[in-house]
Design a protein around this motif. Structure first.
Motif, PDB file in Angstrom:
ATOM      1  N   ALA A 142       8.375  42.515  52.470  1.00 21.69           N
ATOM      2  CA  ALA A 142       9.607  41.963  51.929  1.00 21.69           C
ATOM      3  C   ALA A 142      10.775  42.726  52.525  1.00 21.69           C
ATOM      4  CB  ALA A 142       9.612  42.086  50.410  1.00 21.69           C
ATOM      5  N   GLY A 147      12.839  39.001  46.647  1.00 21.23           N
ATOM      6  CA  GLY A 147      11.519  38.473  46.982  1.00 21.23           C
ATOM      7  C   GLY A 147      11.575  37.159  47.715  1.00 21.23           C
ATOM      8  N   PHE A 150      11.234  37.759  53.988  1.00 21.02           N
ATOM      9  CA  PHE A 150      10.023  38.417  54.463  1.00 21.02           C
ATOM     10  C   PHE A 150      10.023  38.505  55.980  1.00 21.02           C
ATOM     11  CE2 PHE A 150       8.852  36.637  50.382  1.00 21.02           C
ATOM     12  CZ  PHE A 150       8.168  37.698  49.791  1.00 21.02           C
TER      13      PHE A 150
END
Length: 193
Positions: A142, A147, A150
């Motif tokens: 990440a 979140g 990535f």
């Protein structure tokens, strides 16, 4: 006295010849430069063959990969926040490396291109991905707080070729990023056949 020196020298020469011949026989023939296989030349339009990657990039992008390099071909596309019409950014980098053979140690057969590619693949610290048609490893981390960002890396090896896909996007779901990078790596492997 002189005959002893001559006899000692003759015995030493005879022992050296027997030992040298035995070692030469045990080690086999020396490897010659012509035993080394050069790396396969990759297509000059390899990145074009990978096709449109606009599905991996924000809508403001062209979806075309820029190509650079010859021994290892790099295909890349980057769209920053200022270029996109939404608050998103992405980068795709595909590195395709064709390996050649290499000389080995004395008495060993030279390493084939496939063995050299396998050695490079095995050195990667990524996690192995099971149930794949070709050896595959991946890594994901990440890069954002929510979140939704990535960096995904997928490494695939087939014969003498190793493909590394590095895909960074925001926002993106982790599994979606992994699948997209894997599909692109498989496409690159297919285009190098």
């Amino acid at each position: 006295m002189a005959s002893r020196v001559v006899r000692g020298t003759a015995i030493a020469a005879g022992v050296a010849a027997v030992v040298g011949g035995g070692v030469g026989f045990a080690l086999g023939q020396p490897v010659q430069e012509e035993d080394v296989v050069p790396a396969r030349k990759l297509a000059a339009d390899l990145c074009v063959r990978l096709g449109d990657v606009s599905a991996l990039l924000p809508k403001a992008s062209s979806g075309r990969l820029a190509q650079s390099g010859t021994g290892a071909v790099t295909c890349s596309a980057v769209v920053g926040r200022q270029q996109a019409t939404t608050f998103s950014a992405a980068s795709v980098k595909v590195t395709i490396t064709s390996y050649g053979g290499k000389l080995a140690g004395a008495g060993e057969a030279p390493y084939t291109p496939a063995v050299m590619a396998k050695k490079a693949f095995d050195r990667s610290p990524f996690d192995a991905v099971p149930d794949r048609p070709y050896p595959t490893k991946s890594d994901q981390k990440a890069v954002g707080l929510a979140g939704e960002s990535f960096t995904t890396r997928v490494l695939v090896q087939r014969a003498d070729v190793v493909v590394l896909v590095e895909y960074t996007a925001t926002p993106v779901l982790a599994e979606t990023a992994r699948q997209a990078a894997t599909v692109l790596a498989d496409r690159a492997i297919w285009e190098t056949k």
